[in-house]
Write a protein that holds these residues in place. Structure first.
Motif, short mmCIF file in Angstrom:
data_model
loop_
_atom_site.label_atom_id
_atom_site.label_comp_id
_atom_site.label_asym_id
_atom_site.label_seq_id
_atom_site.Cartn_x
_atom_site.Cartn_y
_atom_site.Cartn_z
N GLY A 10 -1.38 6.03 -2.67
CA GLY A 10 -2.16 5.45 -3.76
C GLY A 10 -1.39 4.45 -4.59
O GLY A 10 -1.90 3.37 -4.90
N ASN A 11 -0.15 4.80 -4.96
CA ASN A 11 0.61 3.91 -5.85
C ASN A 11 0.98 2.60 -5.17
O ASN A 11 0.82 1.51 -5.74
CB ASN A 11 1.88 4.62 -6.32
N ASN A 12 1.47 2.68 -3.94
CA ASN A 12 1.84 1.45 -3.23
C ASN A 12 0.61 0.64 -2.85
O ASN A 12 0.61 -0.59 -2.93
CB ASN A 12 2.67 1.77 -1.99
N GLY A 13 -0.45 1.33 -2.43
CA GLY A 13 -1.67 0.62 -2.06
C GLY A 13 -2.31 -0.08 -3.24
O GLY A 13 -2.73 -1.24 -3.15
N MET A 14 -2.36 0.60 -4.40
CA MET A 14 -2.95 -0.01 -5.58
C MET A 14 -2.09 -1.16 -6.09
O MET A 14 -2.61 -2.17 -6.57
CB MET A 14 -3.14 1.04 -6.66
N ALA A 15 -0.76 -1.01 -6.00
CA ALA A 15 0.13 -2.11 -6.42
C ALA A 15 -0.13 -3.35 -5.59
O ALA A 15 -0.19 -4.48 -6.11
CB ALA A 15 1.59 -1.68 -6.30
N ALA A 16 -0.31 -3.17 -4.27
CA ALA A 16 -0.61 -4.31 -3.40
C ALA A 16 -1.98 -4.89 -3.72
O ALA A 16 -2.17 -6.12 -3.72
CB ALA A 16 -0.54 -3.88 -1.93
N PHE A 17 -2.96 -4.01 -4.02
CA PHE A 17 -4.30 -4.51 -4.36
C PHE A 17 -4.28 -5.30 -5.66
O PHE A 17 -4.91 -6.36 -5.76
CB PHE A 17 -5.28 -3.34 -4.46
N LEU A 18 -3.61 -4.77 -6.68
CA LEU A 18 -3.58 -5.46 -7.98
C LEU A 18 -2.91 -6.82 -7.84
O LEU A 18 -3.31 -7.79 -8.50
CB LEU A 18 -2.84 -4.61 -9.00
#
Length: 811
Positions: free
Chosen positions: A189-197
């Protein structure tokens, strides 16, 4: 299952790990998994078994070689995953080689798993130290593409870097610029959301809130996140979360009246059939792994007899949970499984094979490892494949082979890039709720990262949105700024929150949501809406204007009046009053006044090169001719009075020839001035773009200002000279003395042209021309009325005064 080469498998079959509080007085017990069976994860593990059995029965891939497997349950727990990783690396065999390294008898040559990114990271750090390749079917964290940290990690599922880009393009495609973001508090979640943002920022998308949670968090924290979603102003919520985490959040939101939100899901939970039971999420859209077909898998999954189930503790527990019975039970209150249970009628993710996605990733992972082994232990000679199952195969050889695998299975291509990632391809799926109340997963488009930029994202089917609407929901912090306005950011707010301000005067904007307005080209001006530029309105003193018509009427009337006066004088040319007032100069003065009246017409109309030169030179010459005649008449009056004195014979020096010469001389000087003006720098038409911003003034530029003021100055000099002479002669007692009238006319003339100068300089545009025409007409009418009106009145209405006796009498 034993085999020539053993492949390890790690899946989150159980939901939780059994937790024990160690008191350090006894040896801690081995970790174990507990809780309910996850039927979906069980299906993944069974797909691995199916693929291995399929390969063992193949005559083309690893013929005469038998693959075995060790499948472990990690229950999505990092401690359990670490325990399993050491088991796969060392095995259970206590026998050691004579060398100093550990026993290799039970070591697997490759591992499939884990389903989560965080457990996969932990496992990769352990088995990577032994060069054991790991092929994950479901770990999508972009961090695992770092080959410096995870050199032995591969995956058949695309990296979250591509998923984040696909989700950002999805949000941008529908015009959502104001969104909420939630994520699992894990590596996924954290790495995926960082990439999305990061991708969302590139697309100009703003995030109202970004919150993380985990399934083990307290209810208060999960309730707080649910309240944030309820109170938010954004309609769209992007969730980068694991299915287990989303289940807890959605259950919390379902306790109270859930808000109307458009959910955008990552591939981890958007295809989970358990979550599709939450009706308020109907209309959710997200990216999913490509749907696939695995021939024979459904029959394999359903081929479970009671004896086969009883031989596996995992299958036993699944069977008992699915049919709510016990295979062996001493409790009479519990129902015993009697063999009448039919797994084909069971509605469970285990039996749901119409939407095979992640299952195919596990299936392809097995085949990828098999191909890597095949390339090491098998040789093809004369189209015959020979495999040596006694080859001592090292895990490092399988690792090298995985880097070069390139095959197609069931129409799905498998290969890995330098980072161990496959080619990214996602389906765009939509939760569509039918009238029966059943929510179905429908494919509505795709995202293919291998296509050129601009062609990667495609939607080919209608989408059902929140609450069953067919209209795309709106989620913006501020409405779009229409053309003619510009965006002004609100202080302390994200860039998506702004006010729309009207473009300033003279500027326009024809683009929606533009931060700037732009000036029109010099000869153009914005329309009322300020969204387009149009040619500026051209302004000049045209003949069809009311002001022009009035001035032209006065001009023509003045000319007619001068002609009528000349006619009256010509008809009464033998009368004493006409003869006494120097009839020759009077006729020349009337002719020049006629020209003065008519030359004002040259100032009306669009300026051209010839009209600009004509209007100023004609005006200058005709006025000098006019003043010269008045000056001549004034000198005649003075000379006539002087000539009456005894012994003075001055009139012989100012007879008719000298009068003509005086008029010609004074006029010739003005002609020379005008000629020099036209030769050096003549007047010319120009477009005045500075006086008014919204219109163009067509006017005559002076060319040489010195020439213009020289012409006016010369007229003024003659007028002042004439005025002085007239003042000197105004008290002469004779009745024929017209010096008084000349004095008044010159007084008016000088007053008009003195006031003309500031009025000319300060008047804008066409009013400058109007002021000039008015000065010409006013001064001309002044001369006409004061010099000729009294004489015409006597000629026409007082003929008794038009006698020699009256003129010769004393005043």
């Amino acid at each position: 299952m034993e085999g020539d080469y053993i492949i390890g498998g790690v899946f989150s079959i159980h939901a939780n790990m059994h937790m024990v509080n160690n008191d350090y007085t006894t040896a801690p017990e081995a970790p174990r998994c507990t809780g309910r069976i996850d039927p979906r994860e069980l299906r993944f593990s069974r797909a691995m078994v199916f693929a291995i059995e399929e390969i063992n029965n193949s005559t083309e891939l690893l013929p005469s070689v038998k693959l075995g497997y060790q499948i472990h349950d990690s229950c999505a727990s990092v401690p359990m995953t670490m325990h399993v990783a050491f088991q796969l690396s060392n095995g259970y065999d206590p026998v050691y080689y004579t060398r100093h390294d550990c026993s290799q008898s039970g070591v697997v040559i490759a591992v499939i798993g884990e389903s989560g990114s965080t457990p996969s990271i932990s496992m990769s750090r352990v088995i990577g130290s032994f060069n054991i390749p790991q092929v994950s079917h479901y770990a999508t964290c972009a961090c695992l593409s770092d080959k410096k940290q995870y050199p032995t990690f591969f995956r058949t599922i695309p990296s979250d870097q591509y998923q984040a880009d696909a989700l950002a393009k999805l949000v941008k495609h529908f015009g959502w610029t104001w969104i909420g973001a939630i994520r699992s508090n894990s590596d996924y979640g954290n790495n995926g959301m960082a990439a999305f943002l990061k991708a969302a920022l590139r697309e100009g998308i703003c995030v109202e809130y970004s919150e993380s949670f985990y399934r083990t968090d307290s209810r208060n924290k999960i309730q707080r996140i649910a309240d944030i979603i309820r109170r938010s102003t954004s309609t769209v919520v992007v969730a980068f979360a694991a299915p287990g985490d989303m289940k807890f959040l959605l259950e919390e939101m379902a306790k109270d009246r859930p808000p109307s939100r458009q959910w955008i899901g990552s591939e981890a939970w958007i295809t989970d059939p358990h979550l599709m039971s939450f009706s308020f999420c109907a209309g959710a859209i997200g990216v999913a792994i490509q749907q696939s077909v695995i021939p024979g898998l459904r029959e394999f999954l359903l081929n479970l007899s009671l004896s086969k189930v009883a031989s596996s503790s995992v299958l036993t527990k699944f069977w008992e949970e699915a049919f709510d019975c016990k295979l062996k039970s001493s409790n009479p209150d519990e129902r015993t499984c009697d063999g009448t249970e039919d797994i084909k009628t069971l509605l469970s993710p285990y039996t749901e094979t119409s939407q095979l996605r992640i299952t195919n990733m596990a299936y392809k992972a097995v085949y990828a490892i098999a191909h890597a082994i095949h390339n090491v232990v098998c040789l093809e000679t004369n189209k015959t494949i020979q495999c040596n199952k006694h080859t001592k195969l090292e895990s490092s050889q399988v690792l090298s082979g995985l880097k070069n695998v390139n095959f197609t299975r069931n129409s799905y291509h498998v290969s890995f890039d330098d980072n161990g990632d496959p080619v990214a391809f996602y389906e765009l799926v939509n939760w569509q709720r039918h009238a029966s109340g059943v929510t179905e997963l429908i494919k509505v488009g795709y995202y293919d990262a291998s296509l050129p930029v601009g062609q990667q994202f495609h939607i080919n089917r209608n989408i059902t949105w929140l609450e069953g609407s067919t209209q795309v929901p709106v989620s913006v912090c501020s409405d779009s700024c229409s053309p003619g306005t510009r965006k002004v950011l609100r202080k302390g707010k994200p860039i998506c929150c702004y006010d729309c301000i009207q473009c300033p005067t003279g500027e326009m904007n024809n683009v929606t949501d533009s931060p700037n307005c732009y000036p029109c080209p010099r000869e153009f001006w914005p329309n009322a809406k300020k969204d387009a530029c149009f040619p500026k309105r051209v302004e000049f003193l045209s003949f069809d204007e009311v002001l022009s018509i009035i001035l032209a009427a006065f001009s023509v009337s003045g000319a007619c009046l001068a002609i009528i006066t000349a006619a009256v004088f010509f008809h009464h040319r033998t009368t004493p009053i006409v003869r006494a007032n120097n009839s020759e100069l009077s006729f020349l003065l009337l002719f020049s006044l006629t020209l003065c009246f008519l030359c004002s017409l040259t100032f009306i109309g669009a300026p051209s090169e010839w009209s600009c030169m004509l209007r100023h030179t004609a005006f200058g010459i005709t006025f000098v001719l006019c003043i010269s005649c008045v000056l001549g008449k004034t000198i005649v009056v003075l000379m006539a009075f002087k000539a009456t004195l005894p012994g003075n014979n001055v009139m012989k020096w100012f007879g008719p020839p000298q009068q003509r010469m005086t008029v010609v001389s004074f006029t010739f000087i003005q002609v020379i001035i005008c000629t020099l003006w036209l030769v050096v720098s003549p007047p010319f038409p120009k477009k005045n773009l500075t006086t008014y911003k919204e219109k163009i003034l067509l006017e005559c530029a002076l060319g040489s200002s010195v020439g213009f003021w020289a012409v006016l100055g010369y007229i003024g000099l003659l007028a002042v000279f004439c005025f002085i002479l007239a003042v000197l002669a105004r008290k002469l007692p004779d009745n024929f003395n017209e010096a008084k009238m000349i004095t008044f006319s010159m007084l008016i003339f000088c007053a008009v042209w003195i006031t003309f100068i500031p009025a000319y300089i300060s008047s804008p545009g066409k009013f400058t021309v109007a002021v000039e025409i008015f000065a010409i007409l006013a001064s001309s009418f002044g001369l006409m009325l004061f010099i000729f009106a009294p004489k015409c009145f006597i000629i026409l209405f007082k003929p008794e005064k038009n006698t020699k006796k009256y003129l010769m009498s004393k005043s």
